[in-house]
Write an enzyme that holds these catalytic residues in place. Structure first.
Site, PDB file in Angstrom:
ATOM      1  CD  GLU A  22      -0.833  -2.074   2.445  1.00 28.80           C
ATOM      2  OE1 GLU A  22       0.374  -2.219   2.479  1.00 28.80           O
ATOM      3  OE2 GLU A  22      -1.579  -3.746   2.824  1.00 28.80           O
ATOM      4  CE1 TYR A  23       5.959   4.806   2.518  1.00 29.11           C
ATOM      5  CE2 TYR A  23       7.392   3.359   1.704  1.00 29.11           C
ATOM      6  CZ  TYR A  23       6.991   4.782   2.684  1.00 29.11           C
ATOM      7  OH  TYR A  23       8.153   5.528   2.208  1.00 29.11           O
TER       8      TYR A  23
END
Length: 234
Positions: free
Chosen positions: A146-147
């Site tokens: 996600e990051y």
């Protein structure tokens, strides 16, 4: 030295704090944002920084910050997007993705749109937007997808905004690798010496040098400056 302030989001810790202090040492007025007020905010205020609360993890928080910014800052010299969202390895899920998306993409996107008029209102010969991305934007990250995805989106926004705001505002990015480890490495060193000796990690000075280059050169826009040793060519 500038008359209009430099806005640094997430400027109370690590790279953001180091760069904020160096800018103030050079005589630049600085505005920093914080999500949770702590002793670092008090320390930066004593040095002369203006501070603002901001929660970039939701659209409502982003829009509230923008409204407050327009009221408090009639002009800006530069915007440095340093704020990030904490992420645990393999936590995953929609909530994590949403938090990373809002903090690392939505916030810079909406702030940049609002900051255009503030930057253009400054009497400075140069105006800048600088995104802090990550060395893993091109390679991906198995434990923090996600990051990595959100930072990759921010990297793309760099080039899109460079095209949109050219030739009036320069928009660039810095993609750090592992330059800092423990918080104590930063806290225990004076601002002029906060670079870890030895080849790895080099400390925040290398990011400051890249930031200073982008703020000083009038002929560069739409680039991502890798500051990662050799990660991007490994």
């Amino acid at each position: 030295m500038s008359v209009s302030p430099v806005l640094i989001t997430g400027g109370t810790r690590r790279l953001g704090r180091y760069c904020a202090e160096r800018l103030m040492e050079d005589g630049h007025p600085v505005i920093i944002t914080w999500r949770t007020r702590g002793s670092a905010v008090d320390a930066l205020e004593r040095l002369g920084a203006r501070t603002m609360h901001a929660d970039f993890s939701t659209r409502e928080g982003i829009e509230a910050f923008i409204e407050a910014l327009i009221l408090q800052a009639p002009s800006l010299r530069a915007v440095i997007h340093n704020a990030g969202a904490a992420v645990e390895e393999c936590e995953g899920g929609a909530e994590q993705f949403d938090r990373q998306f809002h903090t690392n993409m939505m916030a810079p996107y909406l702030v940049n749109l609002a900051a255009y008029d503030l930057l253009m209102a400054s009497g400075e010969p140069q105006r800048d937007i600088i995104h802090l991305t990550d060395a893993r934007t091109t390679s991906g990250c198995a434990h923090r997808p996600e990051y990595a995805a959100a930072k990759a989106g921010l990297d793309n926004l760099t080039r899109s905004f460079a095209k949109r705001f050219s030739p009036h505002i320069q928009v660039n990015a810095i993609a750090p690798g592992l330059v800092m480890q423990r918080e104590s490495d930063f806290e225990q060193a004076p601002v002029s010496q906060r670079a870890v000796s030895g080849p790895v990690p080099p400390g925040p000075l290398v990011i400051w040098e890249g930031l200073r280059y982008l703020l000083d050169t009038p002929f560069v826009t739409g680039i991502t400056l890798p500051v990662d040793g050799s990660h991007h060519v490994a």
